[in-house]
Design a protein around this motif. Structure first.
Motif, short mmCIF file in Angstrom:
data_model
loop_
_atom_site.label_atom_id
_atom_site.label_comp_id
_atom_site.label_asym_id
_atom_site.label_seq_id
_atom_site.Cartn_x
_atom_site.Cartn_y
_atom_site.Cartn_z
N ASN A 156 -26.13 42.42 45.36
CA ASN A 156 -25.36 42.73 46.64
C ASN A 156 -25.67 43.12 47.67
O ASN A 156 -26.26 43.77 48.19
CB ASN A 156 -24.23 43.74 45.62
N LYS A 157 -24.94 42.05 48.49
CA LYS A 157 -25.93 42.02 50.01
C LYS A 157 -24.62 43.04 50.79
O LYS A 157 -25.36 42.45 52.14
CB LYS A 157 -26.61 41.13 50.45
N SER A 158 -23.69 42.71 50.66
CA SER A 158 -22.89 43.92 51.21
C SER A 158 -22.46 44.75 51.71
O SER A 158 -23.25 45.69 51.35
CB SER A 158 -20.91 43.18 50.53
N THR A 159 -21.48 45.47 52.36
CA THR A 159 -21.88 46.73 52.41
C THR A 159 -21.14 47.80 51.77
O THR A 159 -21.22 49.01 51.69
CB THR A 159 -21.09 47.02 53.87
N GLU A 160 -20.58 47.24 50.61
CA GLU A 160 -20.01 47.97 49.48
C GLU A 160 -19.79 48.07 48.23
O GLU A 160 -20.14 46.57 47.68
CB GLU A 160 -18.28 47.99 49.99
N PRO A 161 -20.26 48.79 47.00
CA PRO A 161 -19.81 48.07 45.70
C PRO A 161 -18.79 47.32 45.16
O PRO A 161 -17.87 47.29 45.45
CB PRO A 161 -19.63 49.62 45.29
N ARG A 162 -19.33 46.30 44.34
CA ARG A 162 -18.38 45.46 43.83
C ARG A 162 -18.76 46.03 42.78
O ARG A 162 -19.67 46.23 41.46
CB ARG A 162 -19.77 44.26 42.95
N ILE A 163 -17.50 46.34 41.80
CA ILE A 163 -16.75 47.23 40.87
C ILE A 163 -15.78 46.28 39.91
O ILE A 163 -14.76 45.75 40.57
CB ILE A 163 -16.29 48.69 41.25
N VAL A 164 -16.76 46.11 38.35
CA VAL A 164 -15.94 45.12 37.55
C VAL A 164 -15.62 45.83 36.24
O VAL A 164 -16.52 46.62 36.06
CB VAL A 164 -16.55 44.34 37.28
N ALA A 165 -14.38 45.67 36.35
CA ALA A 165 -13.87 46.50 35.02
C ALA A 165 -13.44 45.14 33.82
O ALA A 165 -13.14 44.24 33.74
CB ALA A 165 -11.99 47.08 35.21
N ALA A 166 -14.58 45.35 32.27
CA ALA A 166 -15.17 44.71 31.67
C ALA A 166 -15.11 44.81 30.67
O ALA A 166 -14.62 45.96 30.26
CB ALA A 166 -16.52 44.07 31.95
N GLY A 167 -14.70 44.04 29.30
CA GLY A 167 -14.30 43.97 28.01
C GLY A 167 -14.72 43.37 26.71
O GLY A 167 -14.71 42.51 27.57
N LEU A 168 -14.99 43.23 25.87
CA LEU A 168 -15.06 43.03 24.77
C LEU A 168 -13.83 42.72 23.50
O LEU A 168 -13.39 43.14 23.75
CB LEU A 168 -16.44 43.36 23.93
N ALA A 169 -13.85 41.09 23.39
CA ALA A 169 -12.15 40.79 22.42
C ALA A 169 -12.19 40.33 21.80
O ALA A 169 -13.31 39.24 21.68
CB ALA A 169 -10.84 40.91 23.32
N GLY A 170 -11.66 40.24 20.88
CA GLY A 170 -11.33 38.92 19.54
C GLY A 170 -10.29 38.58 18.66
O GLY A 170 -9.67 39.68 19.09
N PRO A 171 -9.97 38.09 17.87
CA PRO A 171 -8.78 38.08 17.15
C PRO A 171 -9.28 39.35 16.28
O PRO A 171 -9.54 39.57 16.04
CB PRO A 171 -9.29 36.89 16.02
N LYS A 172 -7.80 39.39 16.14
CA LYS A 172 -7.16 40.81 15.63
C LYS A 172 -7.62 41.05 13.92
O LYS A 172 -7.49 41.83 13.83
CB LYS A 172 -5.84 41.06 15.25
#
Length: 289
Positions: free
Chosen positions: A199-215
């Motif tokens: 990350n060469k920018s000036t602010e954090p790169r924040i990502v919301a992530a998740g894992l999922a699959g067939p019920k």
């Protein structure tokens, strides 16, 4: 519909399903700008030991309460969008991935995510939702289309990526950097080869992530036994993934060991891999629906 068929539809939109099947991922509009702002505020209000490493993930935290709070927050924000996009799927757990500004360190090397379902029966997928627009400057996601079909043995947590020595060539010839807007979702097969630069920018790169699959699917953990080069497959639950240290072996008194799978398989040559991936080379920019 055969609900135990790996090839059953996950997406309501047929174009999404076709792209996911072919390239291993699709990028879609997911959260509204208001939802992005609210989720960012929720992230800021969480109290935990994420730390200030160049790349950090809440799933690495030793604070079990914090990890569960994070997962619950993300699930609450993802719920409506997932219901609109998917057919009968379950959200298993979520985490925040943060890449702080640092032009020298913080590269996530080319890798695949571990197997967390029985992939001979069920199709898993991951969600990667940036809370800020991503690009080549701030650590956007790099993917290699079609790579999910090349390696067929189980992927264990912490196991070395077999093509790490040629990752730069792979990314240069077949990589696609995703220019994503805040609130869009990368929905990808965990087997897709992927990476991200610093990350060469000036602010954090924040990502919301998740894992999922067939019920109808059940969680598993594939532990890499380095002594005999096997994948020890355990039946686990959400509690394991949200409480156990990352890549740790499940307690056999609590979780059933189903089988051990030999991992000593011949890795295909660079020539075979490159010939295979050439059919998926990018022809145009990622389409967002």
């Amino acid at each position: 519909m055969n609900t135990t068929n790996k090839n059953r539809a996950l997406f309501k939109n047929h174009e999404h399903q076709d792209l996911f099947n072919k390239k291993g991922y699709v990028v879609v509009d997911f959260l509204s700008s208001n939802e992005v702002s609210s989720l960012r505020a929720a992230y800021d209000n969480l109290e935990g030991d994420l730390g200030e490493a160049a790349f950090a993930s809440t799933i690495m935290s030793k604070n079990v309460v914090f990890r569960n709070e994070v997962s619950n927050v993300i699930e609450a924000f993802f719920k409506n969008a997932m219901q609109n996009i998917f057919i009968d799927v379950t959200f298993f757990w979520g985490n925040f991935n943060v890449k702080y500004p640092n032009s020298n360190i913080g590269t996530v090397p080319l890798h695949q995510d571990p197997s967390f379902l029985d992939e001979q029966i069920y199709q898993p997928f991951g969600l990667w939702v940036p809370l800020i627009g991503t690009n080549e400057v701030n650590g956007g996601l790099q993917v290699i289309p079609g790579s999910q079909y090349f390696l067929h043995f189980p992927r264990c947590g912490g196991e070395p990526f077999p093509f790490i020595t040629i990752q730069q060539e792979l990314l240069e010839q077949f990589g696609e950097l995703l220019y994503m807007k805040a609130g869009q979702a990368y929905i990808g097969n965990p087997a897709v080869f992927h990476a991200s630069p610093t990350n060469k920018s000036t602010e954090p790169r924040i990502v919301a992530a998740g894992l999922a699959g067939p019920k109808e699917s059940n969680l598993r953990y594939h532990y890499h036994n380095t002594c005999n080069q096997t994948a020890e497959v355990f039946n686990v639950d959400q509690k394991y993934y949200l409480s156990a240290p990352l890549f740790s072996k499940p307690n056999p008194e609590e979780y059933e060991l189903i089988q051990s799978i030999n991992l000593e398989k011949e890795i295909a040559s660079k020539e075979k891999l490159f010939n295979y991936l050439s059919q998926f080379k990018k022809e145009s920019h990622v389409t967002s629906f």
